[in-house]
Design a protein around this motif. Sequence first.
Motif: not given
Length: 463
Positions: A178-198
């Motif tokens: 059984x394979x589980x990944x727990x992503x713990x984050x408060x920000x999105x990845x690059x390239x999502x279309x957010x303003x000011x993305x470097x």
Amino acid sequence: DQHLTRFETHNKMGNANSSSTPKPADDVAATETTPTATDPSTPTEGTPTATATDPSTPATKQRPGTQPHPEELDLVFVVDCTASMGSYIEAAQNNIRKIMERIVAFEKTDARFGLVAYRDHPPQDRTFVTRTFDFTSSRKTMQSSIDWMSAQGGGDGPEAVAAGLKAAVDMDWRKGATKVMILIADAPPHGLGESGDGFPNGCPDGNDPLELARTMLQRGITCYPVGCEPALGQYNFARDFMCTLARITEGQAVTLSSAELLADVIIGGAQEEVALEKIMDEVSQEVEEEQAAATARGEALDEEELCTRVQFKLKSRGTRTRQMKHDSKMSAPQADTMSGMESLAAWRKAAPAPAPSAYAYGEELDGLEECAEMPRSRSAKPTRSKKKSKRTRGLSFSLSAARRASADSDDEEELYFATMAGAAAPSSKSASVGATTVTVEDDYISRDQVMRCMKKSAARSKH
């Protein structure tokens, strides 16, 4: 801590086995694919075997799309280690031993744990992009890995989420576990279309998180994204991304307004996935039988109707399983569209024009960790150091404008962040609600669980 595996870190910027990374004194080398020590001649509990001396007893046939060893669990934490994540990192450090003990105790699960820490790509952050800590069953080794993390740095808002997911996918997962990944984050990845993305075109290393999510589904890796509020909600599409990641991999997305329930989410997600993998074969058998019966009747069943019938039959005969239940609500109006896209490039073409976010005019705030725990008072104002860091430069604080534009909002935290950007706060109707309770219960298998099993099995069979 009798079963130790290799403890190793990899700096994706090229600095492997950094001398700054602590190495436990009792660490010993071992082959990564070796599970917890057992006698291979002795069948493990719950593993179906055929009686060799009785030729009339057929060997158990494993159906396509099911895991041969669901009692084995490989779990990886993928953690944002930028400045705003301090309270969540501390919660993981304080609870990792309890988390491991409770997961291992659940039906004697043979569990291994790994970690991927990530920050951002240079020039946004020059400390590291990702660090990988290999799978281990040792509580002491895993505690050392978790303790290595610290919250600092960051950059433009979006972080190296895609690089972190790629590093986790590339780890040495046991094929039948059984394979589980727990992503713990408060920000999105690059390239999502957010303003000011470097990095507006996405991860500079070419990693696409939507493509990675489909790879995870095919390989049987289920993702449980944990969205850390209030910061996550200050982006236009971050919540949509977290829900999309859960939908594609058939996991669950949970939003938290504090780190207090983080351990419960991790334990609940792991226990539910182990339980579902154990009944995956039973679900697959019912699907096959229901499809065959419908075909014999000349009846065409769509996926929704098939799921409904299978769940009814399983529930009728008392099939129960573990379920993580929580009261969080993650508002994600674009998740349906995003989850149907094959890549971020396709998503950006279909995405609505982004509104200014709290990070549109500057970079992530150094004080964001404290903001998450601020008193719920409309009189609260942002505190700033005398010296402006690169992360607060250029932000516009317009309390009166934000209040005028959001007079109907009851969410002080979202009002606070909107104030920092001089923008209107989202209405309370679309706001996410962080979990206040997280429980794991035995209950009749739900329709959602049946659908998740069906989609996982189908994707794995194709792969």
